[in-house]
Design a protein around this motif. Structure first.
Motif, PDB file in Angstrom:
ATOM      1  N   LEU A   7      63.078 -18.003 120.522  1.00 16.94           N
ATOM      2  CA  LEU A   7      62.192 -18.023 121.681  1.00 16.94           C
ATOM      3  C   LEU A   7      61.830 -19.472 121.976  1.00 16.94           C
ATOM      4  CD1 LEU A   7      60.440 -16.308 123.701  1.00 16.94           C
ATOM      5  CD2 LEU A   7      58.538 -16.758 122.149  1.00 16.94           C
ATOM      6  N   PHE A   8      62.276 -19.970 123.131  1.00 22.75           N
ATOM      7  CA  PHE A   8      61.904 -21.299 123.595  1.00 22.75           C
ATOM      8  C   PHE A   8      60.726 -21.161 124.548  1.00 22.75           C
ATOM      9  CE2 PHE A   8      65.916 -22.418 121.865  1.00 22.75           C
ATOM     10  CZ  PHE A   8      66.026 -23.804 121.803  1.00 22.75           C
ATOM     11  N   SER A   9      59.827 -22.125 124.523  1.00 24.54           N
ATOM     12  CA  SER A   9      58.700 -22.093 125.445  1.00 24.54           C
ATOM     13  C   SER A   9      58.297 -23.507 125.823  1.00 24.54           C
ATOM     14  CB  SER A   9      57.510 -21.361 124.827  1.00 24.54           C
ATOM     15  OG  SER A   9      56.482 -21.155 125.784  1.00 24.54           O
ATOM     16  N   SER A  10      57.992 -23.701 127.106  1.00 25.70           N
ATOM     17  CA  SER A  10      57.568 -25.014 127.599  1.00 25.70           C
ATOM     18  C   SER A  10      56.716 -24.815 128.833  1.00 25.70           C
ATOM     19  CB  SER A  10      58.789 -25.880 127.945  1.00 25.70           C
ATOM     20  OG  SER A  10      59.534 -25.289 128.999  1.00 25.70           O
ATOM     21  N   LEU A  11      55.983 -25.863 129.194  1.00 24.27           N
ATOM     22  CA  LEU A  11      55.265 -25.837 130.459  1.00 24.27           C
ATOM     23  C   LEU A  11      56.292 -25.771 131.592  1.00 24.27           C
ATOM     24  CD1 LEU A  11      52.431 -28.496 129.980  1.00 24.27           C
ATOM     25  CD2 LEU A  11      52.430 -26.065 129.401  1.00 24.27           C
ATOM     26  N   PRO A  12      55.984 -25.052 132.675  1.00 28.81           N
ATOM     27  CA  PRO A  12      56.956 -24.850 133.746  1.00 28.81           C
ATOM     28  C   PRO A  12      57.037 -26.039 134.698  1.00 28.81           C
ATOM     29  CG  PRO A  12      54.950 -23.671 134.248  1.00 28.81           C
ATOM     30  CD  PRO A  12      54.747 -24.278 132.896  1.00 28.81           C
ATOM     31  N   SER A  13      57.688 -27.092 134.237  1.00 31.13           N
ATOM     32  CA  SER A  13      57.913 -28.267 135.077  1.00 31.13           C
ATOM     33  C   SER A  13      59.174 -28.954 134.594  1.00 31.13           C
ATOM     34  CB  SER A  13      56.724 -29.230 135.009  1.00 31.13           C
ATOM     35  OG  SER A  13      56.708 -29.925 133.781  1.00 31.13           O
ATOM     36  N   HIS A  14      59.740 -29.792 135.468  1.00 26.88           N
ATOM     37  CA  HIS A  14      60.964 -30.502 135.099  1.00 26.88           C
ATOM     38  C   HIS A  14      60.761 -31.371 133.866  1.00 26.88           C
ATOM     39  CE1 HIS A  14      61.385 -29.568 139.404  1.00 26.88           C
ATOM     40  NE2 HIS A  14      62.688 -29.522 139.176  1.00 26.88           N
ATOM     41  N   GLY A  15      59.655 -32.126 133.841  1.00 27.99           N
ATOM     42  CA  GLY A  15      59.430 -33.067 132.757  1.00 27.99           C
ATOM     43  C   GLY A  15      59.174 -32.428 131.411  1.00 27.99           C
ATOM     44  N   HIS A  16      58.752 -31.162 131.406  1.00 22.51           N
ATOM     45  CA  HIS A  16      58.447 -30.482 130.149  1.00 22.51           C
ATOM     46  C   HIS A  16      59.528 -29.488 129.731  1.00 22.51           C
ATOM     47  CE1 HIS A  16      54.316 -32.002 129.586  1.00 22.51           C
ATOM     48  NE2 HIS A  16      54.319 -32.094 130.899  1.00 22.51           N
ATOM     49  N   THR A  17      60.285 -28.965 130.692  1.00 19.89           N
ATOM     50  CA  THR A  17      61.327 -27.976 130.373  1.00 19.89           C
ATOM     51  C   THR A  17      62.697 -28.609 130.179  1.00 19.89           C
ATOM     52  OG1 THR A  17      60.175 -26.164 131.492  1.00 19.89           O
ATOM     53  CG2 THR A  17      62.554 -25.938 131.237  1.00 19.89           C
ATOM     54  N   TYR A  18      63.079 -29.528 131.066  1.00 19.18           N
ATOM     55  CA  TYR A  18      64.427 -30.084 130.999  1.00 19.18           C
ATOM     56  C   TYR A  18      64.767 -30.738 129.661  1.00 19.18           C
ATOM     57  CZ  TYR A  18      65.643 -29.241 135.911  1.00 19.18           C
ATOM     58  OH  TYR A  18      65.961 -28.649 137.102  1.00 19.18           O
ATOM     59  N   PRO A  19      63.821 -31.410 128.975  1.00 17.77           N
ATOM     60  CA  PRO A  19      64.192 -32.005 127.681  1.00 17.77           C
ATOM     61  C   PRO A  19      64.627 -30.986 126.635  1.00 17.77           C
ATOM     62  CG  PRO A  19      62.186 -33.016 128.511  1.00 17.77           C
ATOM     63  CD  PRO A  19      62.465 -31.838 129.396  1.00 17.77           C
ATOM     64  N   LEU A  20      64.201 -29.712 126.768  1.00 15.42           N
ATOM     65  CA  LEU A  20      64.555 -28.683 125.788  1.00 15.42           C
ATOM     66  C   LEU A  20      65.893 -28.029 126.073  1.00 15.42           C
ATOM     67  CD1 LEU A  20      61.409 -28.997 125.440  1.00 15.42           C
ATOM     68  CD2 LEU A  20      61.397 -26.602 124.734  1.00 15.42           C
TER      69      LEU A  20
END
Length: 405
Positions: A7-20
Motif C-alpha cells: 500500500l503506497f500513500s502520499s499527499l495528492p499533489s505532483h510534488g508529493h506523489t511523483y517521487p514515489l
C-alpha cells in the motif's frame, strides 16, 4: 519471499506523489501488487499506471479552503500576512492532513491485509494508521530532510514540533519515536536526496536506505527544436502550486536577454495569456513533460520544488533558484551551498539579476564541475529496481499501537 501486497500513500499533489512512482512502478514490474491510497483528485495518473486506488485523505487546496472558510489556494494564501500564512500551513500539514489520512486509512487497513505500507514523508497520518493496524511501514522521502535553518526562512520551522505533537496525540506519547530534528522515526527511510547535501540528522540516520531519485512526469511530446538542441536552452518553471505571473514575467525578460532559447512551463496556477507577448526566443506552454525535457536543457530556472531540483541534479544541469515557499528554500540552500546553483530571493529577483546569474551559470567551469559531481553521486545511488527488490525484507512482525481515544 514471493510477491507482496504493498500500500503506497502520499499527499495528492505532483510534488508529493511523483517521487514515489518510480519505486511503485519498479515494484509492480517485479510482481508485487500495488494499491495506491490518496485523494480521488489525483487518481487519474495512478490508474493510468495500472495501480489499484483507494480514496483517502484530502487534497491540499481543499484543506486550505476548509481551514480558511473559502476557496483559497496556496499561492493566494501566500499573499497574506506571513505569520498568518505560516499558521495556516502548519495547521494544514501537521493537523488536518494527518488526521484525515489516519482516519480514512484505518478501515482500509482493517478490511485488507497488506504486507507493507510505503508512505510519503509528509503523509504521516498513513504511518500512524499502519502502526495502529500492526502493518510494517517504510517512509519514502519526497525531498530533503527537515533543516531548521532553512525552515526558519520559509516559515515552516514549527512543522517539526507539530508533527511530533500530532503523533503523540493520535498514538500516545510513548508510542512514537519521532523527534523534531528527525521526522523519519524508526521506520526504514528511503532517502532520495544525495548524501553530500542531505541534512545531517537524515544523512547519518541508521535507518537510512539510499534510493536514486528518478524524474517522473506524465508522457508527452517535446517540440523537434527542443530535441535538436541546436543552441543553448533554458527551462523556466515555478511548478504546479507556487506559480506567480509577475515572477515569471520578470524571469522571462531576464532570460531572453541571455540570447538563449527559453522554454517556459506556466503550470496550472498561471494562465499563459497572463505572461504577455514573449520575445521570439521564448516559448510559453501550459505544461511540458519535464522528465523528458531535462536531459535536453542547459539551465533550469525554477522555484526549488524537490522534484525539479532532484531531476535537474540527476540530469547534470545547473540551476537558478527563485524560491517561493515551503521546502524550496531548503533545496535552494543545499544545492547553492554545494556550488552547483545560484539563488535569488524576493526583491533580488529582477530581470537584470536573472540575466547575470543565468549567464554565469551557463559559462562557469567551477559550477559545471560541481554539477557533474552531484550527478555522478545520484547515478551511484541504488536504483528503484534495486530498492524494490529489497521491499520484502522490510515485511516483519510489528507491535500494534492502540490509537488514543
Amino acid at each position: 519471499m514471493g510477491p507482496v501486497d504493498l500500500l503506497f500513500s502520499s499527499l495528492p499533489s505532483h510534488g508529493h506523489t511523483y517521487p514515489l512512482l518510480p519505486l511503485a512502478i519498479a515494484a509492480r514490474e517485479q510482481g508485487h501488487h500495488i494499491t495506491y491510497a490518496t485523494a480521488a483528485s489525483f487518481h487519474a495518473p495512478l490508474i493510468a499506471l495500472g495501480f489499484d486506488v483507494v480514496d483517502v485523505g484530502i487534497d491540499i487546496h481543499s484543506a486550505f479552503a476548509e481551514l480558511a472558510g473559502s476557496e483559497v489556494s496556496p499561492i493566494e494564501a501566500r499573499r497574506r500576512d506571513p505569520e498568518e500564512v505560516a499558521k495556516l500551513a502548519a495547521h494544514i500539514f501537521t493537523d488536518i492532513l494527518p488526521r484525515r489520512f489516519f482516519g480514512d486509512l484505518q478501515p482500509v487497513l482493517a478490511a485488507q491485509r497488506f504486507d507493507l505500507v510505503v508512505y510519503e514523508a509528509a503523509t504521516i497520518g498513513a504511518a500512524f494508521a499502519a502502526k495502529v493496524a500492526g502493518v510494517p511501514a517504510v517512509c519514502h522521502a519526497f525531498g530533503r530532510g527537515f533543516d531548521r535553518v532553512a525552515a526558519e526562512e520559509s516559515g515552516t520551522a514549527g512543522f517539526a514540533e507539530g508533527f511530533v505533537r500530532i503523533a503523540e496525540e493520535l498514538l500516545g506519547p510513548d508510542a512514537t519515536d519521532l523527534t523534531p530534528d528527525n521526522l523519519a522515526g524508526g521506520d526504514p527511510y528511503l532517502d532520495i536526496y544525495p548524501a553530500s547535501i542531505q541534512a545531517p540528522a537524515y544523512r547519518d540516520a541508521p535507518n537510512r536506505v539510499p534510493l536514486r531519485p528518478v524524474a517522473f512526469s506524465e508522457p508527452g511530446e517535446l517540440p523537434d527544436w527542443v530535441r535538436a538542441h541546436a543552441e543553448p536552452l533554458i527551462y523556466l518553471t515555478l511548478g504546479t502550486a507556487f506559480g506567480d505571473a509577475g515572477v515569471l514575467r520578470t524571469a522571462i525578460a531576464g532570460l531572453a536577454a541571455t540570447g538563449a532559447k527559453v522554454l517556459v512551463a506556466a503550470g496550472p496556477t498561471v494562465q499563459t495569456e497572463d505572461l504577455g507577448d514573449p520575445p521570439p526566443s521564448v516559448t510559453v506552454e501550459a505544461w511540458v513533460p519535464q522528465a523528458e525535457l531535462l536531459p535536453h536543457v542547459d539551465l533550469v530556472v525554477h522555484h526549488g520544488g524537490s522534484g525539479t531540483t532532484l531531476g535537474s541534479i540527476a540530469a547534470g544541469v545547473p540551476q537558478l533558484f527563485l524560491p517561493q515557499g515551503a521546502d524550496q528554500f531548503t533545496n535552494a540552500d543545499a544545492v547553492t551551498g554545494a556550488g552547483a546553483a545560484r539563488t535569488l530571493r524576493g526583491d533580488e529577483v529582477t530581470a537584470e539579476a536573472v540575466t547575470a546569474a543565468a549567464k554565469e551559470l551557463l559559462s562557469d567551469a567551477d559550477v559545471a564541475a560541481r554539477v557533474a559531481a552531484l550527478a555522478e553521486e545520484v547515478a551511484a545511488m541504488p536504483s528503484p529496481a534495486e530498492v524494490a527488490a529489497r521491499l520484502p525484507e522490510f515485511v516483519r512482525p510489528v507491535h500494534v499501537v492502540p490509537a488514543e481515544r
